[in-house]
Enzyme design. Sequence first.
Site, short mmCIF file in Angstrom:
data_model
loop_
_atom_site.label_atom_id
_atom_site.label_comp_id
_atom_site.label_asym_id
_atom_site.label_seq_id
_atom_site.Cartn_x
_atom_site.Cartn_y
_atom_site.Cartn_z
N ASP A 105 4.61 14.01 131.54
CA ASP A 105 4.97 14.82 130.39
C ASP A 105 4.07 16.05 130.25
O ASP A 105 2.83 15.94 130.27
CB ASP A 105 4.88 14.00 129.09
N ARG A 268 10.21 9.93 120.26
CA ARG A 268 8.98 9.86 121.06
C ARG A 268 7.84 10.56 120.33
O ARG A 268 8.04 11.65 119.81
CB ARG A 268 9.23 10.54 122.41
C1 SIN Z 1 11.06 11.27 128.58
O1 SIN Z 1 10.25 11.24 127.66
O2 SIN Z 1 10.86 11.82 129.65
C2 SIN Z 1 12.38 10.52 128.37
C3 SIN Z 1 12.26 9.11 128.79
C4 SIN Z 1 13.47 8.30 128.46
O3 SIN Z 1 14.35 8.77 127.75
O4 SIN Z 1 13.54 7.16 128.92
#
Ligand code: SIN
Length: 277
Positions: A105, A268
């Site tokens: 990330d 997230r």
């Molecule tokens: C991400 O944060 O890259 C997405 C991960 C996911 O949706 O499983």
Amino acid sequence: MEKEHSGMVVCPLTPVIGAEIKNIDLGGSLGQISVELIREVLHRYQVIFFRGQDITVEAQKDLGELFGELVAHPNDPGLEGHPEVMIIHADESSKRIAGEQWHTDVSCTHEPPMGSILRIFQVPECGGDTLFSSMYAAYDGLSEVMKEFLDGLTAIHDGAPYYTSVNLKIGRDDGGKEYPKAEHPVIRTHPETGRRGIFVNEIFTTHIVGLKKSESDLVLGFLFDHVRKPEFQCRFHWEKDSIAFWDNRCTQHLAMWDYWPEVRSGYRVTVRGDKPF
Ligand code: SIN
């Protein structure tokens, strides 16, 4: 093999990466011992999973803050009133999803996140898994000669190519915004475990400093192929209210979009990290 620690049960997914922690309520107030145990299991397994966590946005933010300050995403406006909460959503009308290629990330920032905590609260009937790969295992899998070659190198991680392509795809005008760009070691040392891991990824890493373009493309191409070997991976199947907490300093992940036109939704939070060395 399951192991019990102060009531929590730790069930590894593979010997290399990934463990599920059972018997814990992340919505309640976690004591210092639980936080330390979670940190210990995260350090050992690099990504940890929890199930049945029907927690509020505030509780998810509180959980993240136990591990550090939360940071907003440089290209995502976030949930209304909660800029540090990134909406992960796909449905019939989606033109893309977040994280479809192997990546770490936001590695384009000078201090990339230490980790991310994702809760998925709407799942497709099947599919929509997330794959995680251990950058420790990928590094350990290199020859000594290759490790020595890579050890002193740095690479550029640029947010612009990826974020502008995302904005173009979804028709979002970024108003000529500038995106983060940073130089990081190709092999980084985890600040808490002291283990070494590969730190280049195909979303953000554009080139290796000091190499000719053709040389850099070849080495990066090799590394991008290498990090996705199945023996370095685990694969997580989401249920409603599952949570994944990954250590961004030693893993890469890929979200599998095999469920269109179904819906998959979650939130997230991302925890601040430090400068890779
Ligand atoms: C991400 O944060 O890259 C997405 C991960 C996911 O949706 O499983």
